[in-house]
Design a protein around this motif. Structure first.
Motif, PDB file in Angstrom:
ATOM      1  N   CYS A 203      50.455  35.816 -38.528  1.00 47.35           N
ATOM      2  CA  CYS A 203      49.753  35.466 -37.156  1.00 47.35           C
ATOM      3  C   CYS A 203      50.703  35.078 -36.392  1.00 47.35           C
ATOM      4  O   CYS A 203      51.595  34.121 -36.466  1.00 47.35           O
ATOM      5  N   PHE A 204      51.015  35.770 -35.144  1.00 41.86           N
ATOM      6  CA  PHE A 204      52.147  35.549 -34.234  1.00 41.86           C
ATOM      7  C   PHE A 204      52.255  33.965 -33.651  1.00 41.86           C
ATOM      8  O   PHE A 204      53.206  33.235 -33.428  1.00 41.86           O
ATOM      9  N   CYS A 205      51.313  33.583 -33.373  1.00 41.71           N
ATOM     10  CA  CYS A 205      51.026  32.089 -32.812  1.00 41.71           C
ATOM     11  C   CYS A 205      51.847  31.347 -33.870  1.00 41.71           C
ATOM     12  O   CYS A 205      52.599  30.399 -33.673  1.00 41.71           O
ATOM     13  N   GLY A 206      51.197  31.403 -35.224  1.00 38.50           N
ATOM     14  CA  GLY A 206      51.668  30.651 -36.385  1.00 38.50           C
ATOM     15  C   GLY A 206      53.336  30.945 -36.340  1.00 38.50           C
ATOM     16  O   GLY A 206      54.161  30.127 -36.532  1.00 38.50           O
TER      17      GLY A 206
ATOM     18  N   LEU B 141      52.234  31.077 -51.258  1.00 37.96           N
ATOM     19  CA  LEU B 141      52.868  31.886 -50.666  1.00 37.96           C
ATOM     20  C   LEU B 141      51.598  32.604 -49.678  1.00 37.96           C
ATOM     21  O   LEU B 141      52.196  33.114 -48.439  1.00 37.96           O
ATOM     22  N   ILE B 142      50.596  32.786 -49.892  1.00 34.91           N
ATOM     23  CA  ILE B 142      49.454  33.525 -49.099  1.00 34.91           C
ATOM     24  C   ILE B 142      49.350  32.658 -47.850  1.00 34.91           C
ATOM     25  O   ILE B 142      49.541  33.133 -46.722  1.00 34.91           O
ATOM     26  N   PRO B 143      49.294  31.144 -47.524  1.00 35.16           N
ATOM     27  CA  PRO B 143      49.327  30.623 -46.523  1.00 35.16           C
ATOM     28  C   PRO B 143      50.538  30.858 -45.466  1.00 35.16           C
ATOM     29  O   PRO B 143      50.479  30.967 -44.277  1.00 35.16           O
ATOM     30  N   ILE B 144      51.576  30.703 -46.322  1.00 33.24           N
ATOM     31  CA  ILE B 144      53.064  30.978 -45.507  1.00 33.24           C
ATOM     32  C   ILE B 144      53.035  32.653 -45.022  1.00 33.24           C
ATOM     33  O   ILE B 144      53.238  32.447 -43.780  1.00 33.24           O
ATOM     34  N   ALA B 145      52.479  33.509 -45.632  1.00 30.37           N
ATOM     35  CA  ALA B 145      52.568  34.717 -45.305  1.00 30.37           C
ATOM     36  C   ALA B 145      51.568  34.860 -44.022  1.00 30.37           C
ATOM     37  O   ALA B 145      51.915  35.482 -43.280  1.00 30.37           O
ATOM     38  N   LEU B 146      50.301  34.183 -44.191  1.00 30.23           N
ATOM     39  CA  LEU B 146      49.364  34.601 -43.153  1.00 30.23           C
ATOM     40  C   LEU B 146      49.894  33.678 -41.798  1.00 30.23           C
ATOM     41  O   LEU B 146      49.506  34.237 -40.793  1.00 30.23           O
TER      42      LEU B 146
END
Lengths: 138, 243
Positions: B224-227, B215-220
């Motif tokens: 991050c707006f670009c992401g 979940l942390i990579p998904i949340a990050l």
């Protein structure tokens, strides 16, 4: 930390081959994004909405500066991106060479203390980078 | 053992030597993990469609049992083929939905929905990109997840184990996107759930560490707006294509 050189073992996951080609693909995608304007996202709306830049703010400018040889500017725009891009390129050269020239592979082992230090340093370094971006007034 | 000594290779070494398969010290109890790991139906003998469908059903509706039985190692080829088939089928169907939807929108309002390429060219490009994007997603996604597990001391088995979980999870949940309208949303919710369950049982780690890794990579990415932009465009395009 202990670094050893050894040949790959049959049946072992070939990390150099996998990650070498993944990084090559990332670089190719990045170059495509630079050239094809309509594929690019517009400027950071997180910053425009909140006044606070996100952690990746300046990444594209850092890489552009690096590719033009402006290392100081690249480090200023985004230190981690500049270092990461350079390290990624170095790994790409190593990985593709090791894979296709059948060179010995570098394997690194860390002690428990070093591993703990690495675990803690990652979020700290990311936070410091973000704080720098905010203070720098992006 | 003093903290500045290198661990013996026969002892548990999760982060210290990621290339050395360590012994298990995870949270899954011995009674749950002392069964034979003979692999999902896909890695058994039998008719192709039956093996594929039974594996997909197992991952979607009984992930605990499926990942308890999944082999932790044994080659990346078989799971990669499974994931590739599931992802490719879902990708083709999504491209067909997008083609007809873009044809419809272009007929309604040609000026607003003008594209750099026509619908047919877009369809061909989309289909052509599926294999490359699948390969990239499987390895890059597994790499990120395994790094996150290493960070949280949740990687009790090597990278190949994480890779197998990711590929089986995605190859199965990708087929949910075939359902028009809600398929993409359903996959967005269920794929992380299945991956968390799979990682916890395959890597012998706690649900909490597996959830953090997923979940942390998904949340990050979303923060991050670009992401977020890239993700949102992909989701909306996929969702609109499925209407």
């Amino acid at each position: 930390m202990r670094a050893t050189l050894r040949h790959s073992v049959p049946g072992e996951v070939d990390h150099e081959r996998i990650w070498g080609w993944i990084i090559a693909g990332l670089f190719a995608a990045g170059l495509l994004l630079r050239e094809v304007q309509w594929l690019r996202p517009f400027s950071c709306l997180v910053r425009e909405a909140t006044g606070i830049p996100c952690l990746t703010c300046g990444t594209t400018r850092a890489i552009d500066a690096l590719l033009q040889g402006r290392i100081g500017d690249a480090l200023r725009f985004h230190t981690l991106a500049a270092i990461g891009f350079t390290a990624g390129f170095a790994y790409l050269v190593y990985a593709l060479s090791a894979t296709h020239l059948r060179l010995r592979r570098i394997r690194i082992e860390l002690t428990h203390k070093e591993a703990t230090w690495v675990r803690w340093s990652i979020p700290i370094v990311l936070t410091l980078q973000w704080v720098f971006l905010i203070i720098d007034g992006r | 053992m003093a903290q500045d000594e290198f661990p013996d290779h026969h002892e548990d070494t999760d982060f210290d030597n990621p290339f050395q398969p360590p012994s298990s010290t995870g949270a899954i109890s011995a009674t749950e993990d002392d069964g034979e790991r003979n692999g999902p139906p896909w890695e058994q003998d039998g008719p192709f469609l039956s093996r594929f469908w039974n594996t997909t059903k197992g991952v979607l509706f009984d992930p605990k049992e499926t990942f308890l039985r999944m082999r932790r190692e044994g080659g990346m080829g078989p799971p990669l083929l499974f994931g590739f088939i599931g992802g490719f089928v879902a990708g083709i169907v999504g491209a067909v939905y997008s083609y007809f939807y873009m044809q419809y929108l272009t007929t309604l309002d040609p000026e607003t929905f003008q594209q750099p390429f026509g619908p047919t060219a877009q369809f061909v490009l989309q289909v052509g990109f599926i294999p490359v994007s699948l390969i990239f997603f499987f390895f890059f996604g597994s790499g990120i997840l395994h790094l996150m597990l290493l960070l949280f001391k949740g990687a009790n088995h090597p990278f190949q184990t994480t890779f197998r979980v990711v590929v089986y999870a995605y190859g199965s949940t990708a087929l949910m996107t075939i359902v028009p309208g809600i398929g993409n949303l359903a996959q967005f919710i269920w794929a992380p759930v299945v991956t968390i369950i799979g990682l916890s049982y395959a890597q012998n780690t706690s649900i909490g560490k597996a959830a953090a890794a997923v979940l942390i990579p998904i949340a990050l990415t979303l923060l991050c707006f670009c992401g977020f932009f890239i993700f949102a465009v992909a989701m909306i395009a996929g969702q609109l294509g499925n209407v």
